[in-house]
Design a protein around this motif. Structure first.
Motif, PDB file in Angstrom:
ATOM      1  N   THR A 180      -1.492   3.487   1.869  1.00 27.99           N
ATOM      2  CA  THR A 180      -2.562   2.942   1.035  1.00 27.99           C
ATOM      3  C   THR A 180      -3.961   3.239   1.587  1.00 27.99           C
ATOM      4  OG1 THR A 180      -2.246   0.899   2.256  1.00 27.99           O
ATOM      5  CG2 THR A 180      -1.186   1.038   0.111  1.00 27.99           C
ATOM      6  N   ARG A 181      -4.012   4.249   2.444  1.00 27.59           N
ATOM      7  CA  ARG A 181      -5.243   4.643   3.139  1.00 27.59           C
ATOM      8  C   ARG A 181      -6.532   4.465   2.322  1.00 27.59           C
ATOM      9  NH1 ARG A 181      -2.963   8.856   5.175  1.00 27.59           N
ATOM     10  NH2 ARG A 181      -2.971   9.896   3.164  1.00 27.59           N
ATOM     11  N   ASP A 182      -6.538   4.982   1.101  1.00 28.60           N
ATOM     12  CA  ASP A 182      -7.800   4.967   0.344  1.00 28.60           C
ATOM     13  C   ASP A 182      -7.882   3.837  -0.673  1.00 28.60           C
ATOM     14  OD1 ASP A 182      -8.616   7.327   1.664  1.00 28.60           O
ATOM     15  OD2 ASP A 182      -7.317   8.480   0.323  1.00 28.60           O
ATOM     16  N   ILE A 183      -7.016   2.859  -0.531  1.00 25.92           N
ATOM     17  CA  ILE A 183      -6.919   1.790  -1.540  1.00 25.92           C
ATOM     18  C   ILE A 183      -7.374   0.472  -0.912  1.00 25.92           C
ATOM     19  CG2 ILE A 183      -5.221   0.521  -2.962  1.00 25.92           C
ATOM     20  CD1 ILE A 183      -3.602   3.251  -2.859  1.00 25.92           C
ATOM     21  N   PRO A 184      -8.178  -0.331  -1.620  1.00 23.76           N
ATOM     22  CA  PRO A 184      -8.636  -1.588  -1.015  1.00 23.76           C
ATOM     23  C   PRO A 184      -7.482  -2.573  -0.794  1.00 23.76           C
ATOM     24  CG  PRO A 184      -9.320  -1.455  -3.311  1.00 23.76           C
ATOM     25  CD  PRO A 184      -8.736  -0.126  -2.974  1.00 23.76           C
ATOM     26  N   PRO A 185      -7.661  -3.536   0.091  1.00 31.68           N
ATOM     27  CA  PRO A 185      -6.589  -4.508   0.346  1.00 31.68           C
ATOM     28  C   PRO A 185      -6.220  -5.260  -0.926  1.00 31.68           C
ATOM     29  CG  PRO A 185      -8.639  -5.206   1.391  1.00 31.68           C
ATOM     30  CD  PRO A 185      -8.863  -3.822   0.894  1.00 31.68           C
ATOM     31  N   VAL A 186      -5.013  -5.787  -0.973  1.00 30.84           N
ATOM     32  CA  VAL A 186      -4.569  -6.449  -2.198  1.00 30.84           C
ATOM     33  C   VAL A 186      -5.167  -7.864  -2.249  1.00 30.84           C
ATOM     34  CG1 VAL A 186      -2.336  -7.173  -1.198  1.00 30.84           C
ATOM     35  CG2 VAL A 186      -2.532  -6.854  -3.660  1.00 30.84           C
ATOM     36  N   ASP A 187      -5.714  -8.220  -3.415  1.00 27.45           N
ATOM     37  CA  ASP A 187      -6.348  -9.535  -3.588  1.00 27.45           C
ATOM     38  C   ASP A 187      -5.362 -10.576  -4.094  1.00 27.45           C
ATOM     39  OD1 ASP A 187      -9.136  -8.749  -3.068  1.00 27.45           O
ATOM     40  OD2 ASP A 187      -8.827  -7.484  -4.826  1.00 27.45           O
ATOM     41  N   LEU A 188      -4.484 -10.153  -4.970  1.00 27.08           N
ATOM     42  CA  LEU A 188      -3.564 -11.087  -5.627  1.00 27.08           C
ATOM     43  C   LEU A 188      -2.189 -10.455  -5.716  1.00 27.08           C
ATOM     44  CD1 LEU A 188      -2.872 -13.542  -7.505  1.00 27.08           C
ATOM     45  CD2 LEU A 188      -3.735 -12.151  -9.419  1.00 27.08           C
ATOM     46  N   ILE A 189      -1.180 -11.195  -5.292  1.00 24.05           N
ATOM     47  CA  ILE A 189       0.206 -10.726  -5.452  1.00 24.05           C
ATOM     48  C   ILE A 189       0.906 -11.631  -6.450  1.00 24.05           C
ATOM     49  CG2 ILE A 189       2.452 -10.473  -4.314  1.00 24.05           C
ATOM     50  CD1 ILE A 189       1.137  -9.106  -2.115  1.00 24.05           C
ATOM     51  N   GLU A 210      -4.065 -13.688  -2.229  1.00 25.56           N
ATOM     52  CA  GLU A 210      -3.618 -14.927  -2.874  1.00 25.56           C
ATOM     53  C   GLU A 210      -2.269 -14.624  -3.522  1.00 25.56           C
ATOM     54  OE1 GLU A 210      -5.246 -17.838  -2.782  1.00 25.56           O
ATOM     55  OE2 GLU A 210      -6.783 -16.897  -1.535  1.00 25.56           O
ATOM     56  N   TYR A 211      -1.426 -15.655  -3.644  1.00 26.11           N
ATOM     57  CA  TYR A 211      -0.086 -15.458  -4.209  1.00 26.11           C
ATOM     58  C   TYR A 211       0.065 -16.248  -5.485  1.00 26.11           C
ATOM     59  CZ  TYR A 211       0.899 -13.194   0.130  1.00 26.11           C
ATOM     60  OH  TYR A 211       0.841 -12.319   1.181  1.00 26.11           O
ATOM     61  N   TYR A 212       0.744 -15.660  -6.438  1.00 24.55           N
ATOM     62  CA  TYR A 212       1.002 -16.339  -7.710  1.00 24.55           C
ATOM     63  C   TYR A 212       2.477 -16.145  -8.051  1.00 24.55           C
ATOM     64  CZ  TYR A 212       0.510 -17.666 -12.634  1.00 24.55           C
ATOM     65  OH  TYR A 212       0.634 -18.280 -13.854  1.00 24.55           O
ATOM     66  N   PHE A 213       3.189 -17.276  -8.110  1.00 20.13           N
ATOM     67  CA  PHE A 213       4.618 -17.214  -8.412  1.00 20.13           C
ATOM     68  C   PHE A 213       4.881 -17.831  -9.781  1.00 20.13           C
ATOM     69  CE2 PHE A 213       4.340 -17.555  -3.718  1.00 20.13           C
ATOM     70  CZ  PHE A 213       4.968 -16.360  -3.390  1.00 20.13           C
TER      71      PHE A 213
END
Ligand code: IPE
Ligand code: IPE
Ligand code: MG
Length: 243
Positions: A180-189, A210-213
Motif C-alpha cells: 500500500t506504499r502510495d495509499i493513505p492509511p485506512v480511516d474506516l474499516i 475506526e471500526y464499523y461492524f
C-alpha cells in the motif's frame, strides 16, 4: 489525518478518505437460501461493484476490498476454484469502472495465482493507471502479516547490500515497502456479517482506523448501509493519541 469533507454537501458529514471493507458473509447468505456457497460469492461480487460506485458518489477517494485472504486457501478446492473463476470473469468486464474513471489496483501475493488471472490483473491496472476519480484496491491472496514479512525481507536485503543502516528503519521505511506504499492509511474499516475481527486485513495500515461492524451479510449490503457507516465514522472523535 486523511478525511475529507464531501464537496458540495451542505451537511457536515466527514467522508473518510480511505475505507477498507471486509466482504464477509457470502457463504452464510447462500446457506440461508439453500444455495451452494459459490452463489453467495457471485452475489458478493455484484455487491462489490455496487458499493465501490456508491463510495465514489459519496466522495470516498480510496476503497480497499478484502476479496481473498492468505488463509482462504484452507477452503475446499472447488470453492477456491469458483472464487478464482469469479475474479477472472470479473476482470473481463471492468468497463463500468472505466466509465467512472476509477483506478484499479491489486494488493497481495500474486505468485500463487494463475498466470491468466495475473495477466488480467496487470491489464486492468495498466488501463486504469491515470484514472483519478477514485482508487479501488482489491486485496487478493492478501494477508497483513505476510505483507509485513515482505517489507522486512526487502529492508533486510537493502541492509545486506549496504544500501541502508539498521538505524534507518522507521515506520516510513516499513510503509514504503508494503503493498500500500502510495495509499493513505485506512480511516474506516467496515465488516459486515456479525464477525468482530480483522482476519489479517490491513493490520499495519489500520493502526488508527475506526471500526464499523454490522450483522448484514455482504451480499445484502446496500448503498444506505455504506452511508450509515460513513455517518457513524463522521460522529466519532479521533484523537490519534492527542487530547
Ligand atoms: C467472504 O465470505 C468471502 C471470502 C472469504 C472469499 P465467506 O465465504 O467467508 O462467507 P461466510 O463467512 O462463510 O458466511
Ligand atoms: C475474511 O473473511 C476474508 C475475506 C473476506 C476475504 P473470512 O471468512 O476468511 O474470515 P474468518 O475466517 O471468519 O476470520
Ligand atoms: Mg467468512
Amino acid at each position: 489525518m486523511a478525511v475529507s469533507s464531501k464537496k458540495g454537501d451542505k451537511s457536515d458529514i466527514l467522508v473518510p478518505a480511505h475505507i477498507g471493507v471486509i466482504m464477509d458473509g457470502n457463504g452464510r447468505w447462500a446457506k440461508k437460501r439453500l444455495f451452494p456457497r459459490k452463489f453467495g460469492h457471485r452475489e458478493g461480487a455484484k455487491t462489490f461493484k455496487k458499493i465501490a460506485l456508491a463510495g465514489k458518489e459519496m466522495g470516498v477517494k480510496y476503497m480497499t476490498f478484502y476479496a481473498f485472504s492468505t488463509e482462504n486457501w484452507k477452503r475446499p478446492k472447488d470453492e477456491v476454484d469458483a472464487i478464482m473463476k469469479l475474479f477472472e470473469d470479473y476482470l473481463d468486464d471492468v468497463s463500468s469502472f472505466e466509465k467512472e474513471n476509477i483506478r484499479l489496483i491489486f494488493i497481495g501475493d500474486r505468485s500463487r495465482l494463475s498466470q491468466n488471472l495475473r495477466d488480467k490483473m496487470k491489464h486492468a491496472e495498466d488501463i486504469s493507471r491515470d484514472f483519478d476519480s477514485m482508487t479501488v484496491i482489491l486485496a487478493v491472496n492478501y494477508g497483513g502479516q505476510s505483507e509485513i514479512c515482505k517489507s522486512v525481507r526487502e529492508i533486510a536485503k537493502m541492509i545486506k547490500n549496504d544500501e541502508l543502516d539498521i538505524d534507518d528503519i522507521d515506520e516510513k521505511l516499513i510503509e514504503d515497502n508494503l503493498y500500500t506504499r502510495d495509499i493513505p492509511p485506512v480511516d474506516l474499516i467496515i465488516r459486515p456479517s456479525g464477525e468482530m475481527r480483522l482476519s489479517n486485513f490491513l493490520i499495519w495500515q489500520s493502526a488508527y482506523a475506526e471500526y464499523y461492524f454490522t450483522d448484514i451479510l455482504w451480499p445484502d449490503f446496500k448503498e444506505k448501509d455504506l452511508a450509515d457507516a460513513i455517518k457513524a465514522f463522521s460522529d466519532r472523535s479521533r484523537r490519534f493519541g492527542g487530547i
